[in-house]
Structures are given as structure tokens and as C-alpha cells.
Enzyme design. Structure first.
Site, mmCIF file in Angstrom:
data_model
loop_
_atom_site.group_PDB
_atom_site.id
_atom_site.type_symbol
_atom_site.label_atom_id
_atom_site.label_comp_id
_atom_site.label_asym_id
_atom_site.label_seq_id
_atom_site.Cartn_x
_atom_site.Cartn_y
_atom_site.Cartn_z
ATOM 1 N N GLU A 1 -21.392 92.548 87.706
ATOM 2 C CA GLU A 1 -21.767 93.878 88.173
ATOM 3 C C GLU A 1 -20.878 94.348 89.315
ATOM 4 O O GLU A 1 -20.459 95.505 89.359
ATOM 5 C CB GLU A 1 -23.236 93.892 88.611
ATOM 6 C CG GLU A 1 -24.244 93.785 87.480
ATOM 7 C CD GLU A 1 -24.096 94.894 86.462
ATOM 8 O OE1 GLU A 1 -23.864 96.053 86.850
ATOM 9 O OE2 GLU A 1 -24.203 94.602 85.258
ATOM 10 N N HIS B 1 -17.199 97.549 82.188
ATOM 11 C CA HIS B 1 -17.724 96.374 81.489
ATOM 12 C C HIS B 1 -17.009 96.169 80.162
ATOM 13 O O HIS B 1 -16.678 95.040 79.778
ATOM 14 C CB HIS B 1 -19.226 96.541 81.220
ATOM 15 C CG HIS B 1 -20.093 96.150 82.373
ATOM 16 N ND1 HIS B 1 -19.959 94.957 83.043
ATOM 17 C CD2 HIS B 1 -21.144 96.795 82.962
ATOM 18 C CE1 HIS B 1 -20.880 94.879 84.000
ATOM 19 N NE2 HIS B 1 -21.593 95.975 83.971
ATOM 20 N N HIS C 1 -18.648 102.911 85.211
ATOM 21 C CA HIS C 1 -19.086 101.527 85.402
ATOM 22 C C HIS C 1 -19.251 100.830 84.049
ATOM 23 O O HIS C 1 -18.803 99.686 83.879
ATOM 24 C CB HIS C 1 -20.405 101.519 86.174
ATOM 25 C CG HIS C 1 -21.099 100.192 86.213
ATOM 26 N ND1 HIS C 1 -21.035 99.341 87.295
ATOM 27 C CD2 HIS C 1 -21.890 99.567 85.300
ATOM 28 C CE1 HIS C 1 -21.738 98.248 87.045
ATOM 29 N NE2 HIS C 1 -22.275 98.366 85.841
ATOM 30 N N GLU C 2 -19.879 101.511 83.100
ATOM 31 C CA GLU C 2 -20.093 100.900 81.788
ATOM 32 C C GLU C 2 -18.779 100.691 81.045
ATOM 33 O O GLU C 2 -18.595 99.685 80.357
ATOM 34 C CB GLU C 2 -21.053 101.763 80.957
ATOM 35 C CG GLU C 2 -22.432 101.931 81.568
ATOM 36 C CD GLU C 2 -23.113 100.605 81.887
ATOM 37 O OE1 GLU C 2 -22.807 99.596 81.215
ATOM 38 O OE2 GLU C 2 -23.928 100.566 82.822
#
Length: 326
Positions: A199, A134, A130-131
Site C-alpha cells: 500500500e 498496484h 493508486h490502483e
């Protein structure tokens, strides 16, 4: 369109900063605020990652000091076709993580000691995927600049409370109240709009990077539960940076919960479950504890266990679908 909307929201934050300057100091105050906002944006572009990492008490690790964590990030970065980011540990018991950096070539991911101790290696991989999403989507610069401006808005509002509003304006008291009360609320709303849209995209792309969306779904459920029980003192001292974390790190006590910038976790999990179904992975996410990253099982966060090598007999972290190293 999503990127354009985010740019508009960042412009709105800058305009709000200027409006507070006007309420406090009239046209001169607005001009000063405009110059400060421009300087802050330039400063944030080059230094926001270092500033955020320092605020959160993050400490850089490498392949020698945290081999398994470093290996997870390296494998995921390769799967996402990203340069290897710098890797940091946040010394807090609260399980959480964030990414920062102005572009993929100058990026960093930070995982808390609590995350590595409580989560399974699969769940850690889901969170870090997930990071990395980003980073790949260049959200880190946008969100960090938003956090910087929002924090400055709060400080400027407090300045107005102590030194009074624009004395050239007959509504000086009202102006001061608007600056002190309404402006930070408006900044929080804008931050929420920026963070929420990013998100959901990072969840989806993170599920594709690790090819197991349910790993991330399980981690989100566990982080959400623990974040309300375990305080993160660094985040509490810098609430405007809360949007950078994968789950809101604030306890919700006092007024800091105004900076709650994350979508509902149940909605995020539902979206990940649907993504997994479409990918052919129908196993429901579970909070069952498997095996934490070696070096974190015993001892409290911040006591230094992550500096030790894995115990003898431990195998490096391997997960088939995205471990494509030759």
C-alpha cells in the site's frame, strides 16, 4: 527485496494451509492440502480477477455507459504507460476502490458508486492512480492469491471444527482448536504483512502517476471516515478480499476486523503530504467537496444513475499535469 519478501509470505500462507491439513488429517491431510493449495494457486492465477469481481458485485462499464470515469482511467493509464484496464462499478454506497488481474495486460479497476458520488473528480483520479500503481507493480496477482488462500484457510479451519482433528494424534482436540482459532489469525497477520508493504508503495507511485499526491491524501481521509459509517455488504460477505481495497471496507463488527490489512491512514496521508512537498505542491489536503463525477450526484448507489450520459453542458474531466493526450 520487497518482492522477495512478498513471495516468502505467500509461501508461508501455503505452508500454513498444509499445516492445517496435517492437524485435521495427519500426513494424508497435509498431502491433500498441498495438492489443493497448488491447484488453488493455478486457478487463482487464471481466474482470481473474475472471482473477486463477481464476489464484490462489480459490473463492467465502458466509454458509452460511464464516459467520465472511463476518461479518467484512460488518461491515467496513458500517463503510467499501462494498457487500458477494464473498468467496473461496485454497487455500494461506501466510497472505495480496488484493482485486480494477473498482469497489466489483463487488469481491471473497480470504483464504487459511493466513491464517484462523494469524491471530487480530482480525488477520484488520485484513488485510481493508486490502483493503477498496484497494476503497474503487479501487486494485484499477489494480493488476490493471498486473499484466495487466506479465505480457504478459514474454510478449512471451519471444516476441522465440524469434523474434528487428526484422530491419529493424541492431541486431537488441541489440534482442532489450533486449526480453528490460531490458523485464521496467522493467515490474517501474513495478509497484513503483504498488504501493508504494497500500500505504501502504491500510494507513492500513485502520487507520481497523477502528479498530485494531495488528491490521494484528501481521498484517503474521506474514505476512511465514510468506511466506518457506510457498510459494504459484498466485502462483509467475503472479508478475505478486504486487502484488495484502498481502505479497509469492513465495518469492524464481530471477528471480521481480524482481516484489517491496511496501514494507518494518518501515516499514509503524512507520507503523501511529504511527497507533495518534495514535488513542490504545498497546498494542504482538504476534505472540501468539489464536483463529483457526473451521473452520481443524485440517486443511491446501485440504482443505475451511472448508466446515464453526463448532463448537457458538462465538460469531460481534464487535469493539466497528467492530461498529455495530443
Amino acid at each position: 527485496m520487497n518482492f522477495f519478501r512478498t513471495m516468502l509470505l505467500l509461501a508461508a500462507l501455503t505452508a500454513l494451509f498444509m499445516a492445517i491439513g496435517f492437524l485435521i488429517g495427519g500426513q494424508t491431510g497435509m498431502l491433500i492440502a498441498f495438492l489443493i493449495a497448488g491447484g488453488m494457486n493455478i486457478f487463482a492465477y487464471w481466474n482470481s480477477d473474475k472471482m473477486v469481481l463477481a464476489q464484490q458485485g462489480a459490473e463492467e462499464v465502458d466509454e458509452r455507459t460511464a464516459p467520465e470515469l472511463y476518461s479518467i482511467v484512460r488518461q491515467l493509464a496513458a500517463n503510467a504507460s499501462l494498457p487500458m484496464p477494464k473498468v467496473y462499478i461496485i454497487h455500494t454506497d461506501q466510497p472505495n476502490a480496488f484493482a485486480t488481474g494477473r498482469n497489466p495486460q489483463n487488469a481491471a479497476v473497480a470504483a464504487s458508486a459511493g466513491l464517484l458520488r462523494i469524491m471530487s473528480k480530482e480525488e477520484v483520479a488520485g484513488v485510481l492512480a493508486h490502483e493503477l500503481a498496484h497494476i503497474k507493480n503487479r501487486d494485484t496477482l499477489i494480493m488476490t492469491i493471498a486473499a484466495t488462500i487466506a479465505g480457504a484457510i478459514s474454510m478449512l479451519a471451519n471444516f476441522g471444527m465440524f469434523f474434528g482433528g487428526n484422530r491419529d494424534n493424541n492431541g486431537g482436540i488441541i489440534s482442532t482448536l489450533l486449526a480453528v482459532i490460531v490458523a485464521p489469525l496467522a493467515a490474517a497477520v501474513i495478509q497484513m504483512a503483504i498488504s501493508r508493504s504494497r500500500e505504501y508503495v502504491a500510494d507513492k507511485d500513485g502520487g507520481e502517476i497523477c502528479q498530485r499526491p494531495l488528491w490521494l491524501a484528501s481521498a484517503l481521509q474521506k474514505i476512511e471516515q465514510a468506511a466506518h459509517q457506510i457498510p459494504n455488504q459484498q466485502a462483509e460477505r467475503n472479508p478475505a478480499s478486504a486487502q484488495l481495497y484502498i481502505i479497509n471496507p469492513l465495518s469492524g463488527q464481530g471477528m471480521d476486523n481480524l482481516f484489517s490489512t491496511h496501514p494507518n491512514t494518518a501515516n499514509r496521508v503524512a507520507a503523501l503530504v511529504e511527497q507533495a512537498r518534495q514535488m513542490g505542491d504545498t497546498q494542504e489536503p482538504t476534505a472540501a467537496h468539489m464536483s463529483p463525477v457526473p451521473g452520481f450526484e443524485d440517486g443511491a448507489a446501485g440504482s443505475g444513475p451511472w448508466q446515464q450520459r453526463p448532463r448537457s453542458g458538462r465538460r469531460p474531466f481534464q487535469v493539466g499535469p497528467w492530461n498529455r493526450s495530443s
